[in-house]
Design an enzyme around this catalytic site. Structure first.
Site, PDB file in Angstrom:
ATOM      1  N   SER A 175      59.681  11.586  66.708  1.00  0.00           N
ATOM      2  CA  SER A 175      59.204  12.146  68.033  1.00  0.00           C
ATOM      3  C   SER A 175      60.065  12.821  68.941  1.00  0.00           C
ATOM      4  O   SER A 175      59.530  13.623  69.943  1.00  0.00           O
ATOM      5  CB  SER A 175      58.589  10.906  68.827  1.00  0.00           C
ATOM      6  OG  SER A 175      57.249  10.214  68.048  1.00  0.00           O
ATOM      7  N   CYS A 176      61.219  12.810  68.607  1.00  0.00           N
ATOM      8  CA  CYS A 176      62.396  13.364  69.469  1.00  0.00           C
ATOM      9  C   CYS A 176      62.443  14.869  68.908  1.00  0.00           C
ATOM     10  O   CYS A 176      62.479  15.074  67.976  1.00  0.00           O
ATOM     11  CB  CYS A 176      63.703  12.587  68.981  1.00  0.00           C
ATOM     12  SG  CYS A 176      64.945  13.267  69.555  1.00  0.00           S
TER      13      CYS A 176
END
Length: 111
Positions: free
Chosen positions: A11-12
């Site tokens: 998700s980064c």
């Protein structure tokens, strides 16, 4: 060269950019999900040995997890900081890349 280990979190945004750059530049790497496969104590010590600023270089001090700790990490012994990081891997900046000799923390694409 030893294999590159890429500690990431899907998700980064910086992790996704790093992965895209690695793939587009044909760099072989072993990706490790930072939260599911947290670096061990020995791995953290190895990563730490490659820093120039110690844990200051590795900790995500602007993150909610760090802020919610309510602890000054500089007051803690190294062993306690490592325990905290293993329990709360969100304390680490992302991504982390290492080949065992060099270390890159974060993503900063050169123009």
């Amino acid at each position: 060269m030893e294999e590159l280990t890429f500690y990431s979190y899907p998700s980064c945004t910086s992790c996704r950019k790093t992965k895209k750059w690695l793939i587009s530049n044909s760099v072989k790497f072993n990706e490790r999900h930072m939260f599911r496969d947290t670096p061990s104590k020995n791995e953290l010590l190895q990563i730490l040995s490659l820093t120039t600023e110690g844990f200051d270089e590795l900790l995500a001090t602007r993150g909610e997890t760090y802020k919610n700790l309510g602890v000054d990490m500089e007051d803690l012994p190294l062993s306690e900081v490592i325990k905290l990081v293993i329990q709360e891997p969100k304390l680490l900046r992302r991504p982390i890349l290492t080949d065992g000799k060099k270390l890159i923390v974060g993503f900063n694409q050169m123009p």
